[in-house]
Write an enzyme that holds these catalytic residues in place. Structure first.
Site, PDB file in Angstrom:
ATOM      1  N   SER A   1      -0.471  -7.123  -7.508  1.00 21.46           N
ATOM      2  CA  SER A   1      -1.008  -7.834  -6.483  1.00 21.46           C
ATOM      3  C   SER A   1      -1.518  -6.875  -5.333  1.00 21.46           C
ATOM      4  O   SER A   1      -0.809  -6.936  -4.246  1.00 21.46           O
ATOM      5  CB  SER A   1       0.031  -8.895  -5.926  1.00 21.46           C
TER       6      SER A   1
ATOM      7  N   HIS B   1       3.452 -11.448 -11.060  1.00 18.43           N
ATOM      8  CA  HIS B   1       4.386 -10.684 -11.754  1.00 18.43           C
ATOM      9  C   HIS B   1       5.054 -11.600 -13.006  1.00 18.43           C
ATOM     10  O   HIS B   1       5.891 -11.094 -13.699  1.00 18.43           O
ATOM     11  CB  HIS B   1       5.472 -10.193 -11.023  1.00 18.43           C
TER      12      HIS B   1
ATOM     13  N   GLU C   1       7.745 -13.425  -5.141  1.00 23.22           N
ATOM     14  CA  GLU C   1       9.176 -12.886  -5.250  1.00 23.22           C
ATOM     15  C   GLU C   1      10.112 -13.687  -4.449  1.00 23.22           C
ATOM     16  O   GLU C   1      10.104 -14.285  -3.411  1.00 23.22           O
ATOM     17  CB  GLU C   1       9.107 -11.423  -4.754  1.00 23.22           C
TER      18      GLU C   1
ATOM     19  N   GLU D   1       9.704  -7.414 -12.481  1.00 27.32           N
ATOM     20  CA  GLU D   1      10.524  -6.704 -11.802  1.00 27.32           C
ATOM     21  C   GLU D   1      11.945  -6.866 -11.954  1.00 27.32           C
ATOM     22  O   GLU D   1      12.764  -6.692 -11.178  1.00 27.32           O
ATOM     23  CB  GLU D   1      10.134  -6.949 -10.137  1.00 27.32           C
TER      24      GLU D   1
ATOM     25  N   ASP E   1       8.809 -13.079  -0.830  1.00 27.02           N
ATOM     26  CA  ASP E   1       7.340 -12.433  -0.805  1.00 27.02           C
ATOM     27  C   ASP E   1       6.244 -13.674  -1.158  1.00 27.02           C
ATOM     28  O   ASP E   1       6.319 -13.592  -2.631  1.00 27.02           O
ATOM     29  CB  ASP E   1       7.241 -11.156  -1.518  1.00 27.02           C
TER      30      ASP E   1
ATOM     31  N   GLU F   1       7.574 -12.394   3.584  1.00 25.31           N
ATOM     32  CA  GLU F   1       6.603 -11.181   3.453  1.00 25.31           C
ATOM     33  C   GLU F   1       5.221 -11.871   2.937  1.00 25.31           C
ATOM     34  O   GLU F   1       4.994 -12.774   2.125  1.00 25.31           O
ATOM     35  CB  GLU F   1       6.801 -10.068   2.020  1.00 25.31           C
TER      36      GLU F   1
ATOM     37  N   ASP G   1       2.573  -6.660   4.018  1.00 32.32           N
ATOM     38  CA  ASP G   1       2.146  -5.555   2.853  1.00 32.32           C
ATOM     39  C   ASP G   1       0.839  -5.615   2.739  1.00 32.32           C
ATOM     40  O   ASP G   1       0.459  -4.556   3.288  1.00 32.32           O
ATOM     41  CB  ASP G   1       3.015  -6.358   1.665  1.00 32.32           C
TER      42      ASP G   1
ATOM     43  N   LYS H   1       4.633   1.252   0.824  1.00 30.93           N
ATOM     44  CA  LYS H   1       4.510   1.748  -0.378  1.00 30.93           C
ATOM     45  C   LYS H   1       3.548   2.801  -0.773  1.00 30.93           C
ATOM     46  O   LYS H   1       2.604   3.010  -0.058  1.00 30.93           O
ATOM     47  CB  LYS H   1       3.530   0.597  -1.265  1.00 30.93           C
TER      48      LYS H   1
ATOM     49  N   HIS I   1       8.916  -0.340  -4.023  1.00 29.40           N
ATOM     50  CA  HIS I   1       8.622   0.011  -5.367  1.00 29.40           C
ATOM     51  C   HIS I   1       7.230  -0.550  -5.532  1.00 29.40           C
ATOM     52  O   HIS I   1       6.838  -1.565  -4.550  1.00 29.40           O
ATOM     53  CB  HIS I   1       9.573  -0.236  -6.457  1.00 29.40           C
TER      54      HIS I   1
ATOM     55  N   LYS J   1      13.263  -2.623  -1.186  1.00 30.22           N
ATOM     56  CA  LYS J   1      13.103  -3.453  -2.404  1.00 30.22           C
ATOM     57  C   LYS J   1      12.721  -2.766  -3.645  1.00 30.22           C
ATOM     58  O   LYS J   1      11.912  -2.021  -3.574  1.00 30.22           O
ATOM     59  CB  LYS J   1      12.376  -4.648  -2.063  1.00 30.22           C
TER      60      LYS J   1
HETATM   61  P1  PGA Z   1       2.673  -5.469  -6.399  1.00 31.43           P
HETATM   62  O1  PGA Z   1       4.029  -6.078  -5.838  1.00 31.43           O
HETATM   63  O2  PGA Z   1       3.343  -3.928  -6.725  1.00 31.43           O
HETATM   64  O3  PGA Z   1       2.232  -6.086  -7.795  1.00 31.43           O
HETATM   65  O4  PGA Z   1       1.824  -5.206  -5.366  1.00 31.43           O
HETATM   66  C1  PGA Z   1       4.870  -5.883  -4.679  1.00 31.43           C
HETATM   67  C2  PGA Z   1       4.355  -6.833  -3.565  1.00 31.43           C
HETATM   68  O5  PGA Z   1       3.541  -7.281  -3.381  1.00 31.43           O
HETATM   69  O6  PGA Z   1       5.378  -6.400  -2.544  1.00 31.43           O
HETATM   70 ZN    ZN Z   2       4.394  -7.817  -1.179  1.00 34.28          ZN
END
Ligand code: PGA
Ligand code: ZN
Length: 425
Positions: A40, A151, A160, A201, A238, A283, A310, A335, A363, A386
């Site tokens: 995403s 996911h 999430e 995940e 999230d 998030e 994010d 990230k 991650h 996370k």
């Molecule tokens: P992604 O998901 O690694 O698929 O982007 C993680 C997130 O959205 O926090």
């Molecule tokens: Zn996110």
């Protein structure tokens, strides 16, 4: 100094190709790192260079690998590995585009991380000390135990559902409480007739219909494991709402609702935060293309819940700066591959700390066995991390690395408390 930089194509946890880089110094010391990949992804993330074409569904990274082995190798040969900012700047300049589109952020980040490792190895220093080392603090961990959205193939639209140990004696104690709760959640789901296959995940991916159902299962699991929701174990979500937002209409479509921003705000406040006070962090509650509503929501509830940006900030210091000015969120997700170098990631973190934002190091949903992010979270006193559930080795590897770090520090490490640096009441 650096003798050579070499990359290869390896595979991530979803079976997709990714870049692994080796940086070799003239004295023979090697640093190795591999790059994660999201599902995403934010629209403004640095470019992940993929080959296209037929091989490996177009996802090959041979061009990125080749860029490392030719241009980046030529540029870094003979350069000292000990100035990370200089190394990263050389690659940024060599790329020459604003989003690392030419050489690929995957190429650049692989080398950026591998250089830090080579330098740390050469000094005989653990990575978490090499990149930091002043205030050694282990992060509060957030574990995605129910996976939805991009996911998992289920009906849950939020991405999430995380649990986090609030009360803990030390880092290991926190992880043990999460492991207890994770296993209890499996039982709770089974008893309720859900399947317990895993998502990307490591969280369960039951075919549930709603966020409400998922959160109520978390409450049950926390209680049955012997803990108090919101006191011992907190819940973090999230929403990854960019995935269900229509920019033309301004409508969020999820779980059969068609919500405008006000209705979504009302849903968060009344159906989630009021009903489930253990929810301490959300998030991406609003889309990366809905800055005004994200800011409005922050104004409204930001003093009692952590709001993490994010997709909207993509770990990009200049985008984040605009967000700070506008009052978007009170926390930033970090990230490394969203921005593409270690140095720029650290810059985003510095900016957060200066402006009273918490940082959650993260991650990606596609990961490798590399534990860089665990050391990184400690090095920068990230406060929060996370990196998935207590399952799937590419997730657990990061927590295991933190257990080793805690052991090595032999009582000297403290664990970050939630919330890390925002003054909540
Ligand atoms: P992604 O998901 O690694 O698929 O982007 C993680 C997130 O959205 O926090
Ligand atoms: Zn996110």
């Amino acid at each position: 100094v650096i003798e050579s930089v070499k990359a290869r194509e390896v595979f991530d946890s979803r079976g997709n190709p990714t870049v692994e880089a080796d940086v070799t110094l003239t004295n023979g010391t090697v640093g190795r790192a591999s790059v994660p990949s999201g599902a995403s992804t934010g629209e403004l993330e640095a470019t992940e260079l993929r080959d296209g074409g037929k091989r490996l569904m177009g996802k090959g990274v041979s061009k990125a690998v080749n860029n490392v082995n030719t241009e980046i190798n030529d540029a870094l040969k003979g350069v000292s590995p000990f100035n990370q900012a200089e190394i990263d700047q050389i690659m940024i300049d060599l790329d020459g585009t604003p989003n690392k589109a030419r050489l690929g952020a995957n190429a650049i980040l692989g080398v950026s991380m591998a250089t830090a490792r080579a330098a740390a190895n050469d000094l005989g220093t653990p990575l978490y000390r090499y990149l930091g080392g002043i205030n050694i603090e282990l992060p509060q961990t957030f574990h995605n135990v129910i996976n939805g959205g991009a996911h998992a193939d289920n009906g849950i639209d939020f991405q999430e559902f995380m649990i986090t140990p609030i009360k803990k004696e030390n880092f290991r104690d926190g992880i043990e409480k999460i492991a207890d709760t994770y296993h209890t959640l499996k039982k709770v789901l089974e008893e309720a007739g859900f399947q317990t296959g895993l998502g990307d995940e490591g969280g369960f991916a039951p075919d549930m219909k709603s966020t409400d159902e998922a959160v109520s299962m978390l409450y049950k699991a926390i209680e049955q494991a012997g803990y108090v929701p919101g006191e011992d174990i907190g819940i973090a979500l999230d929403a990854a709402s960019s995935e269900f937002y229509n920019q033309e209409t301004g409508i969020y479509t999820f779980e059969g609702h068609e919500f405008n921003a006000d209705q979504l705000r009302d849903y968060y406040v009344n159906d989630l935060l009021k009903k489930y006070p253990a929810i301490i962090s959300i998030e991406d509650p609003f889309s990366e293309n809905d800055w005004d509503n994200f800011a409005k929501f922050t104004e409204e509830v930001g003093d009692r819940v952590q709001l993490v940006g994010d997709d909207i900030f993509v770990t990009n210091p200049s985008i984040f700066r605009k967000g700070i000015k506008k009052g978007v969120a009170n926390s930033i997700l970090i990230k490394l591959n969203q921005i593409g170098t270690v140095t720029e990631s650290v810059e985003a973190i510095r900016l957060a700390k200066k402006n009273g934002y918490t940082t959650m190091i993260s991650h990606r949903s596609g990961e490798t066995e590399d534990t860089f992010v665990a050391d990184f979270a400690v090095a920068v006193s990230g406060g929060e991390l996370k990196t998935g559930a207590m399952a799937r080795s590419e997730r657990v590897a990061k927590y295991n690395q933190l257990l080793r770090i805690e052991e090595e520090l032999d009582g000297q490490a403290h664990v970050a408390k939630f919330p890390h640096n925002v003054d909540f009441d």
